[in-house]
Design an enzyme around this catalytic site. Structure first.
Site, PDB file in Angstrom:
ATOM      1  N   ARG A  54      47.060  46.973  44.799  1.00 16.52           N
ATOM      2  CA  ARG A  54      46.603  45.751  44.145  1.00 16.52           C
ATOM      3  C   ARG A  54      47.707  44.698  44.174  1.00 16.52           C
ATOM      4  NH1 ARG A  54      50.046  45.541  40.895  1.00 16.52           N
ATOM      5  NH2 ARG A  54      49.302  43.533  40.183  1.00 16.52           N
ATOM      6  N   ASP A 245      46.575  34.505  42.406  1.00 14.08           N
ATOM      7  CA  ASP A 245      45.676  35.093  43.414  1.00 14.08           C
ATOM      8  C   ASP A 245      45.089  34.049  44.340  1.00 14.08           C
ATOM      9  OD1 ASP A 245      45.757  37.048  41.013  1.00 14.08           O
ATOM     10  OD2 ASP A 245      45.169  38.203  42.775  1.00 14.08           O
TER      11      ASP A 245
END
Ligand code: MRU
Length: 359
Positions: A54, A245
């Protein structure tokens, strides 16, 4: 025998002999260090989707390595059929998580290699794809280190830093983004104190950031997300470093859920907020934060995942967005590997890409 530091492991790597993407299963940290060899496309997709691997840069690297393995396994020698198969694998991996643009950025970079070399035999294209996947990972080391160097210019001895989620080594090839200035400050002998938001609901701050920083010997204090305002009110931190992100062209930024609350609170308390953003996370095709697709995850992550007994009544409604949008008005600066962008971000981010393209 001395315990091996988590920082001595590779977050994600490619074992070409075994045709495997190798990861540390981050869902098991900090109690167990489980190394997983992912050999099928489904295993790679699931590992990204379940957050075993992740963090925006790390999933980009895993995706690039995964699509290389898909290409490698294709027996086709006809370019068109090969490209169709490649595309299928690319689309599949791209569907594993929607918000971090690094995944599609890395997959597009891999596709560009295929398309630019369509005149070559497929076997040669496969070799070039291997090189590209390795390059994406190697570049990330430089990118993070450089973000760290720019971030370090904002720090001094005695500083208190607040961070959210894990934008650390475990989210990248090395150093992390938001943690890179911390590692460099620590190396320089600065006495820094870091507060790590635990980061509900998946606890990346508690399980990963606190673990990484402790392993590096950095003074880290774990706090519930809701304590961050009080920490700022008490004057214990003078800067916020977080990762991201996806950054839109106007500077609005998607990062782990709770970042927006933190940034709004920081603005109230006059604590500067810096977003640590590799240019691979900046999406100039995305005009504003409203255009960013926010991943929603299963409610059980809130109600039961981390508890031995379920902690919410059966049948309760849940809302579990994985990310939120921090409005650019709450952002002091965006630290990239090509310098720090300050408002107005429309102009400064363009300037960052001009510098990148001139390199
Ligand atoms: O859901 P996650 O754990 O992948 O979310 C990660 C984050 O929000 C990070 O802050 C971001 O990806 C930056 S990593 C350098």
């Amino acid at each position: 025998m001395e315990e091996r530091s988590i920082l001595s492991y590779e977050t994600v790597s490619l074992d070409d002999d075994k045709s495997a993407v190798v990861i540390i299963d981050q869902t098991k940290l900090p109690y167990e260090t489980v190394i997983k060899e992912l050999t099928t496309q489904n295993q790679i997709w699931t590992a990204i989707n379940r957050l075993e691997v992740r963090g925006a840069p790390a999933i980009g690297i895993a995706g690039a390595m995964g699509v290389y393995l898909a290409a490698k396994e294709t027996m086709e020698v006809d370019f068109d059929i090969f490209y169709d198969k490649f595309n299928e694998a690319k689309e599949y991996l791209d569907s594993s998580r929607p918000t971090a643009v690094n995944l599609s950025w890395a997959l597009k970079r891999m596709e560009a290699v295929v398309l630019a070399n369509k005149e070559l035999p497929v076997a040669e294209i496969k070799k070039l794809l291997y090189n590209e996947a390795v390059a994406i990972k190697e570049e990330d080391v430089w990118v993070c280190k450089t973000i760290g160097e720019y971030g370090l210019t904002l720090l001094k001895d005695g500083d208190g830093i607040l961070t959210h989620c894990n934008a650390g080594q475990l989210a990248t090839a090395k150093y992390g983004t938001a943690t890179a200035p911390m590692y460099l400050a620590h190396e320089k002998g600065y006495n820094i104190r870091v507060f790590a938001d635990e980061t509900r609901p998946l606890l990346q701050g508690a399980r990963l950031t606190a673990y990484e920083l402790l392993s590096a010997g950095i003074n880290v204090t774990l706090n519930c997300d809701g304590a961050s305002s009080m920490i700022m009110q008490n004057g214990w931190v003078n800067i916020v470093f977080v990762g991201c992100d996806r950054v839109a062209a106007n500077g609005d930024t998607a990062n782990k859920i709770g970042t927006a609350n933190l940034a709004i609170s920081a603005k109230y308390h006059n604590v500067p907020v810096y977003i640590c953003a590799p240019t691979s996370t900046i999406d100039m095709e995305c005009a504003t934060g409203k255009d960013i697709h926010i991943e929603e995850r299963l409610g059980e992550e809130i109600t039961e995942t981390w508890y031995s007994n379920r902690m919410a009544p059966n049948g309760v409604n849940t809302f579990n967005p994985a990310f939120d949008i921090t409005n650019r008005d709450c952002i002091t600066g965006i630290i990239t590997e090509y310098g720090i962008a300050y408002p107005p971000f429309e102009e400064s981010l363009k300037e960052i890409f001009i510098r990148k393209n001139a390199r």
